[in-house]
Design an enzyme around this catalytic site. Structure first.
Site, mmCIF file in Angstrom:
data_model
loop_
_atom_site.group_PDB
_atom_site.id
_atom_site.type_symbol
_atom_site.label_atom_id
_atom_site.label_comp_id
_atom_site.label_asym_id
_atom_site.label_seq_id
_atom_site.Cartn_x
_atom_site.Cartn_y
_atom_site.Cartn_z
ATOM 1 N N SER A 95 0.836 -1.194 0.000
ATOM 2 C CA SER A 95 0.000 0.000 0.000
ATOM 3 C C SER A 95 0.874 1.247 0.000
ATOM 4 O O SER A 95 2.073 1.195 0.229
ATOM 5 C CB SER A 95 -0.893 0.011 1.243
ATOM 6 N N LYS A 96 0.227 2.356 -0.275
ATOM 7 C CA LYS A 96 0.898 3.641 -0.279
ATOM 8 C C LYS A 96 1.627 3.877 1.045
ATOM 9 O O LYS A 96 2.733 4.376 1.083
ATOM 10 C CB LYS A 96 -0.165 4.732 -0.502
ATOM 11 N N ARG A 97 0.982 3.479 2.109
ATOM 12 C CA ARG A 97 1.560 3.669 3.448
ATOM 13 C C ARG A 97 2.877 2.918 3.618
ATOM 14 O O ARG A 97 3.767 3.375 4.321
ATOM 15 C CB ARG A 97 0.581 3.194 4.536
#
Length: 506
Positions: A263-265
């Site tokens: 994910s982006k995170r």
RNA sequence: GCCGCGUUGGUCAAUCGGUUAAGACGCCUCCCUUUCACGGAGGAAUGACGAGUUCGACUCUCGUACGUGGUACCA
């Protein structure tokens, strides 16, 4: 039959690695078979619409070199390519399904659905579905009689259209990557096909559009596998099963540590990009860095993506786009997910930088220098700098540190690398070197080196003892190519000046 | 919970019943280079587990474990 593949993202934000890979595989497959690659925008969720996301997606594809043949921006014979502009088409087919008895009207409000879920929720069934067990207890055209349904409809009661899942069927299909997949229909729920706002859900839209746009091979992420039987059923109920595309569910791209979808995170946490290009969320102004901006070459980016979940079977790992098109084979795509390895990604970029002609890198590096207020005297000099330092640049941004001293006099020096071993003998050597170089007519790496060595011999100092100080004088730090090559490119005037600069400091 | 899908070194992966189980990234050692790299040579490190099928299983079947995806009027 012409091969037609599509990439169908929803324009909700930055374009994720996994999304680009899906696009890439679709593109490679289409081009390998002289087919067409289509970009279709799946914007049926009006609540999630994000300004600018569509253009951004197209820009990313363009940058990657995998531009679509048809898209909202290219138009083609199957336009429009934006689902929000095809609203009426979906409604027609939803109604057709109602008429043929494969779908029905449902009038339950969101609150009532919520109520149903909490009512039937048990430990052994934490998420009850709208399925054969409950559908007759809900408010829909199956549980209501015809008059009641008509009345509700005439009163403009909000409704959705749901797919009527058969109770006892084994739904099978062949996935190009996974082989036979089988599901039991009684475990499926009556998916909403047409939402209360008149927009279709993904399930309806993907089937209708793939049919109308004559898609022959449908690539998508593995997360879609559980809803594939819904789509199979729809193809059948709409009477199109002979035109159904072949499915290929791509493995997931996983986070490097631990497990789960990347994910982006994760990128923010571990310090690498996840999006293809910089993305700024227009609502929150939150910025995310892209592969492009952090210094990846597009060739390297698609190369690294191709290697995530696919392998040629050859020992080769560096592939141009043309080679990828030639080598790509759906049979060689993996079933299991692949953890993203940023170190390897950088290695691939490094390989691409090394093998690129300086000319090919010129514009990118020039723009980079412009953005960093590094003034270059001429393109030719920059070209020489590029060819001299490119083998030590993993990311394009490394060209800044590796090349800046050719254009700007170092303002800081790694004096610690010199001072401990500094003495008068060396001071005299460099003072002498300045006058020697001043009188040099010929200026080349080999010539400077010869002068340097002869003088070192005269002073009875080992050349190795002198190279590091010389390097610090010219570069400022302990890095860069051969000092004599640096001196050559710098020219006599600057070289001499820089020797003097450090002598003044020491 | 239920359903689907998956599982070869730390990571990416080859192998499509018979191999000393490739190769790459990363890591370590050495050489080259008195910088940083590049390049070269070497090294450590792998078939989740248990049954079966078979003369022979990493490869086929089943089970277990683990992981992962789905379980929305989101895609």
């Amino acid at each position: 039959m012409t091969v037609r593949t599509r990439f169908a993202p929803s324009p909700t934000g930055g374009l994720h690695l996994g999304g680009v890979r899906t696009a890439l595989f679709s593109y490679l497959f289409a081009k390998k078979h002289q087919g067409k690659f289509i970009l279709r925008i799946e914007d049926t969720d009006q609540n999630r619409f994000v300004e600018g996301a569509e253009e951004y997606i197209l820009n990313c594809l363009d940058w990657c070199g995998i531009s679509p043949d048809e898209s909202p921006f290219h138009q083609g014979e199957y336009a429009p390519y934006r689902q929000s502009e095809r609203k009426e088409i979906y409604k027609k087919y939803a109604l057709q399904l109602v008429e043929t008895g494969h779908a029905y009207y449902a009038f339950d409000t969101p609150a009532e659905l919520e109520e149903m879920r909490s009512k039937y929720k048990t430990d052994s069934n934490p998420s009850p579905q709208y399925d054969l067990h409950v559908r007759m207890k809900m408010k829909n055209s199956l549980s209501l009689n015809a008059e009641e349904t008509q009345t509700l409809l005439q009163n403009n009661t909000p409704y959705v259209i749901r797919l009527l899942i058969p109770s006892n069927r084994t739904i099978q299909f062949k996935d190009l990557i996974r082989g036979e997949i089988s599901n039991e229909s009684h475990l499926l729920d009556d998916k909403v096909l047409l939402k209360a706002d008149g927009m279709p859900t993904y399930h309806l839209a993907v089937v209708v559009d793939d049919y109308l746009m004559k898609i022959t091979h449908a690539f998508r992420g593995e997360e879609w596998l559980p809803s594939a039987p819904i789509h199979i059923l729809l193809w059948e109920y709409l009477g199109w099963q002979n035109d159904m595309p072949q499915w290929a569910h791509l493995p997931l791209i996983l986070k490097p540590d631990g497990n789960g979808k990347l994910s982006k995170r994760d990128g923010e946490r571990l310090g690498f990009p996840v999006f293809a290009m910089n993305w700024t969320n227009p609502e929150t102004s939150e910025k995310s860095i892209g592969f492009k901006e952090i210094g990846f070459l597009p060739e390297a980016f698609i190369n690294l993506l191709a290697l995530l979940g696919w392998s040629s079977g050859l020992e080769q790992e560096i592939f141009s786009k043309e080679e990828l098109i030639e080598q790509f084979a759906i049979e060689k795509v993996h079933k299991g997910g692949a953890k993203f390895d940023y170190e390897k990604a950088k290695w691939i970029n490094h390989e691409w930088i090394k093998k690129s002609e300086p000319k090919h890198l010129l514009n990118t590096v020039k723009n980079l220098y412009d953005a960093n207020q590094i003034k270059i005297e001429s393109e030719n000099k920059l070209l020489e700098v590029i060819s001299l330092v490119k083998e030590r640049c993993h990311l394009l941004n490394d060209f800044i540190m590796q090349g800046i001293y050719f254009f700007q006099t170092p303002t800081t020096f790694d004096v610690e690398a010199v001072k401990p071993k500094w003495n008068d003998a060396k001071l005299h050597f460099f003072q002498q070197l300045i006058s020697t170089l001043k009188n040099t007519e010929e200026w080349s790496a080999t010539h400077v080196e010869t002068q340097f060595k002869n003088l070192a011999a005269d002073h009875n100092i080992k050349i190795g003892e002198l190279q590091m100080p010389f390097r610090i004088m010219l570069v400022g730090g302990k890095y860069g190519p051969s000092v004599f090559h640096i001196a050559e490119l710098l020219g006599s005037e600057k070289t001499i000046q820089r020797i003097q600069n450090l002598l003044n400091v020491l």
